[in-house]
Design an enzyme around this catalytic site. Sequence first.
Site, PDB file in Angstrom:
ATOM      1  N   ILE A  67       0.832  -1.206   0.000  1.00 57.72           N
ATOM      2  CA  ILE A  67       0.000   0.000   0.000  1.00 57.72           C
ATOM      3  C   ILE A  67       0.871   1.264   0.000  1.00 57.72           C
ATOM      4  O   ILE A  67       0.583   2.225  -0.724  1.00 57.72           O
ATOM      5  CB  ILE A  67      -0.949  -0.014   1.224  1.00 57.72           C
ATOM      6  CG1 ILE A  67      -1.903  -1.221   1.141  1.00 57.72           C
ATOM      7  CG2 ILE A  67      -1.754   1.283   1.302  1.00 57.72           C
ATOM      8  CD1 ILE A  67      -2.655  -1.531   2.438  1.00 57.72           C
ATOM      9  N   ASP A  69      11.388   3.685   4.211  1.00 57.98           N
ATOM     10  CA  ASP A  69      11.187   2.267   4.526  1.00 57.98           C
ATOM     11  C   ASP A  69      12.480   1.775   5.164  1.00 57.98           C
ATOM     12  O   ASP A  69      13.553   2.359   4.948  1.00 57.98           O
ATOM     13  CB  ASP A  69      10.886   1.451   3.250  1.00 57.98           C
ATOM     14  CG  ASP A  69      10.217   0.115   3.541  1.00 57.98           C
ATOM     15  OD1 ASP A  69       9.003  -0.021   3.273  1.00 57.98           O
ATOM     16  OD2 ASP A  69      10.912  -0.806   4.046  1.00 57.98           O
ATOM     17  N   TYR A 123      -2.679  -8.248  16.596  1.00 58.98           N
ATOM     18  CA  TYR A 123      -2.846  -7.359  15.432  1.00 58.98           C
ATOM     19  C   TYR A 123      -4.119  -6.515  15.597  1.00 58.98           C
ATOM     20  O   TYR A 123      -4.099  -5.287  15.467  1.00 58.98           O
ATOM     21  CB  TYR A 123      -2.919  -8.190  14.148  1.00 58.98           C
ATOM     22  CG  TYR A 123      -3.052  -7.367  12.887  1.00 58.98           C
ATOM     23  CD1 TYR A 123      -1.954  -6.701  12.355  1.00 58.98           C
ATOM     24  CD2 TYR A 123      -4.274  -7.265  12.213  1.00 58.98           C
ATOM     25  CE1 TYR A 123      -2.072  -5.944  11.197  1.00 58.98           C
ATOM     26  CE2 TYR A 123      -4.398  -6.514  11.055  1.00 58.98           C
ATOM     27  CZ  TYR A 123      -3.291  -5.862  10.549  1.00 58.98           C
ATOM     28  OH  TYR A 123      -3.409  -5.109   9.402  1.00 58.98           O
ATOM     29  N   ASP A 141      -4.281  -7.198  -1.584  1.00 55.26           N
ATOM     30  CA  ASP A 141      -3.284  -8.050  -2.228  1.00 55.26           C
ATOM     31  C   ASP A 141      -1.935  -7.329  -2.263  1.00 55.26           C
ATOM     32  O   ASP A 141      -1.705  -6.456  -3.109  1.00 55.26           O
ATOM     33  CB  ASP A 141      -3.755  -8.392  -3.653  1.00 55.26           C
ATOM     34  CG  ASP A 141      -2.961  -9.550  -4.219  1.00 55.26           C
ATOM     35  OD1 ASP A 141      -2.035 -10.038  -3.525  1.00 55.26           O
ATOM     36  OD2 ASP A 141      -3.270  -9.974  -5.347  1.00 55.26           O
ATOM     37  N   THR A 142      -1.084  -7.666  -1.317  1.00 57.17           N
ATOM     38  CA  THR A 142       0.244  -7.035  -1.227  1.00 57.17           C
ATOM     39  C   THR A 142       1.274  -8.153  -1.028  1.00 57.17           C
ATOM     40  O   THR A 142       0.908  -9.289  -0.697  1.00 57.17           O
ATOM     41  CB  THR A 142       0.321  -6.069  -0.029  1.00 57.17           C
ATOM     42  OG1 THR A 142       0.175  -6.823   1.179  1.00 57.17           O
ATOM     43  CG2 THR A 142      -0.753  -4.995  -0.101  1.00 57.17           C
ATOM     44  N   ARG A 178       2.212 -14.389   3.683  1.00 52.42           N
ATOM     45  CA  ARG A 178       1.441 -15.057   4.740  1.00 52.42           C
ATOM     46  C   ARG A 178       0.717 -16.287   4.190  1.00 52.42           C
ATOM     47  O   ARG A 178       0.658 -17.323   4.841  1.00 52.42           O
ATOM     48  CB  ARG A 178       0.423 -14.085   5.360  1.00 52.42           C
ATOM     49  CG  ARG A 178       1.052 -13.063   6.279  1.00 52.42           C
ATOM     50  CD  ARG A 178       0.015 -12.389   7.163  1.00 52.42           C
ATOM     51  NE  ARG A 178      -0.970 -11.622   6.452  1.00 52.42           N
ATOM     52  CZ  ARG A 178      -0.770 -10.406   5.931  1.00 52.42           C
ATOM     53  NH1 ARG A 178       0.413  -9.836   6.042  1.00 52.42           N
ATOM     54  NH2 ARG A 178      -1.724  -9.763   5.305  1.00 52.42           N
TER      55      ARG A 178
HETATM   56  P1  NAD Z   1       3.686  -5.030   3.344  1.00 52.48           P
HETATM   57  O1  NAD Z   1       3.428  -5.697   4.660  1.00 52.48           O
HETATM   58  O2  NAD Z   1       3.763  -5.868   2.132  1.00 52.48           O
HETATM   59  O3  NAD Z   1       5.003  -4.149   3.466  1.00 52.48           O
HETATM   60  C1  NAD Z   1       5.306  -3.503   4.665  1.00 52.48           C
HETATM   61  C2  NAD Z   1       6.500  -2.589   4.457  1.00 52.48           C
HETATM   62  O4  NAD Z   1       6.849  -2.098   5.763  1.00 52.48           O
HETATM   63  C3  NAD Z   1       7.726  -3.297   3.905  1.00 52.48           C
HETATM   64  O5  NAD Z   1       8.238  -2.565   2.813  1.00 52.48           O
HETATM   65  C4  NAD Z   1       8.695  -3.296   5.073  1.00 52.48           C
HETATM   66  O6  NAD Z   1      10.066  -3.207   4.686  1.00 52.48           O
HETATM   67  C5  NAD Z   1       8.250  -2.053   5.851  1.00 52.48           C
HETATM   68  N1  NAD Z   1       8.666  -2.089   7.237  1.00 52.48           N
HETATM   69  C6  NAD Z   1       8.653  -3.155   8.075  1.00 52.48           C
HETATM   70  N2  NAD Z   1       9.189  -2.813   9.255  1.00 52.48           N
HETATM   71  C7  NAD Z   1       9.525  -1.502   9.180  1.00 52.48           C
HETATM   72  C8  NAD Z   1      10.121  -0.580  10.070  1.00 52.48           C
HETATM   73  N3  NAD Z   1      10.499  -0.958  11.307  1.00 52.48           N
HETATM   74  N4  NAD Z   1      10.327   0.704   9.671  1.00 52.48           N
HETATM   75  C9  NAD Z   1       9.956   1.071   8.416  1.00 52.48           C
HETATM   76  N5  NAD Z   1       9.406   0.241   7.508  1.00 52.48           N
HETATM   77  C10 NAD Z   1       9.194  -1.033   7.895  1.00 52.48           C
HETATM   78  O7  NAD Z   1       2.630  -3.859   3.135  1.00 52.48           O
HETATM   79  P2  NAD Z   1       1.047  -3.865   3.208  1.00 52.48           P
HETATM   80  O8  NAD Z   1       0.482  -5.237   3.217  1.00 52.48           O
HETATM   81  O9  NAD Z   1       0.654  -2.890   2.175  1.00 52.48           O
HETATM   82  O10 NAD Z   1       0.750  -3.249   4.659  1.00 52.48           O
HETATM   83  C11 NAD Z   1       0.973  -1.882   4.923  1.00 52.48           C
HETATM   84  C12 NAD Z   1       0.105  -1.487   6.092  1.00 52.48           C
HETATM   85  O11 NAD Z   1      -1.267  -1.742   5.784  1.00 52.48           O
HETATM   86  C13 NAD Z   1       0.386  -2.220   7.401  1.00 52.48           C
HETATM   87  O12 NAD Z   1       0.257  -1.332   8.479  1.00 52.48           O
HETATM   88  C14 NAD Z   1      -0.712  -3.270   7.432  1.00 52.48           C
HETATM   89  O13 NAD Z   1      -1.016  -3.693   8.748  1.00 52.48           O
HETATM   90  C15 NAD Z   1      -1.857  -2.490   6.826  1.00 52.48           C
HETATM   91  N6  NAD Z   1      -2.929  -3.325   6.294  1.00 52.48           N
HETATM   92  C16 NAD Z   1      -2.666  -4.247   5.340  1.00 52.48           C
HETATM   93  C17 NAD Z   1      -3.700  -5.046   4.881  1.00 52.48           C
HETATM   94  C18 NAD Z   1      -3.452  -6.121   3.844  1.00 52.48           C
HETATM   95  O14 NAD Z   1      -4.330  -6.965   3.653  1.00 52.48           O
HETATM   96  N7  NAD Z   1      -2.323  -6.118   3.159  1.00 52.48           N
HETATM   97  C19 NAD Z   1      -4.991  -4.881   5.385  1.00 52.48           C
HETATM   98  C20 NAD Z   1      -5.224  -3.899   6.348  1.00 52.48           C
HETATM   99  C21 NAD Z   1      -4.190  -3.115   6.797  1.00 52.48           C
END
Ligand code: NAD
Length: 245
Positions: free
Chosen positions: A18, A37, A147, A181-182, A188
Amino acid sequence: MGRLDGKVIVLSAGAQGIGRSVALACAKEGAKVIATDINIEKLRELEVEGIEVHRLDVTNNADVEAFAAKIDKIDILFNCAGYVFDGTLLDTDEKSWDFSFDLNVKSMYRMCRQFIPKMIEQGTGGNIINMSSVASSIKAAPNRCVYGATKAAVIGFSKAVAVDYVKNNIRVNCICPGTVDTPSLQDRLNARPDPKKAYDEFVARQKMGRFATADEIAHLVVYLSSDESSYITGQEFIIDGGWSL
Ligand code: NAD
């Protein structure tokens, strides 16, 4: 003319998922994007016109302070970094509990403590968007004990900060996606004993029969970042394809 012309957005977790889609969408709408990041190699792929990249670990206070010191102007802060610990209460040891709160919630406290004073000082206000989830105080999801607790905390945190700084012309909202979808979602699913079965189960719980794309979430972040949403603060925005219905 872009919807974010002249605005500066700082965001975390920009290397993939995202955060990456938001960086690209905001740059397309004319913002200057400062994407951060912990994974600088992957983040460098985002170094295109309108996007500047910095390594930043949002769990490290010294890192956050040093990064903030380099930023002169900020209009929008998108706190996106977060992580899913997969498990029930009894699966969650204390280390996993603390790490989840540190990355998913305390990181936002650290970033806001650095950037809100800048927003006040610059006199033009500010706009903060925090990443929550529909798996929070909105809805329970299996194996999302810590979570869900962290993402509920994000909603409470966002409302608290919104009310304290509304007179400073700072808006604070949070977004609550369903399943997007990421790369981490794919990781996971692949970590399950039967990834295909896990994929089918995850899709089956989606009322629209599909996951969200990261770009669909980015459209909401662009709206909240823009002046089109100028009268909105302290709200949680559910974007889950009807999952919570
Ligand atoms: P992702 O989990 O694929 O990527 C996460 C990114 O965070 C990575 O690039 C990683 O390097 C970075 N990261 C991890 N630890 C870090 C740190 N300590 N400092 C800085 N960066 C760090 O991304 P996503 O799935 O798009 O999720 C992004 C956010 O959206 C998260 O907060 C997640 O909980 C939330 N979210 C995701 C979903 C989903 O289904 N994917 C749904 C709801 C909320």
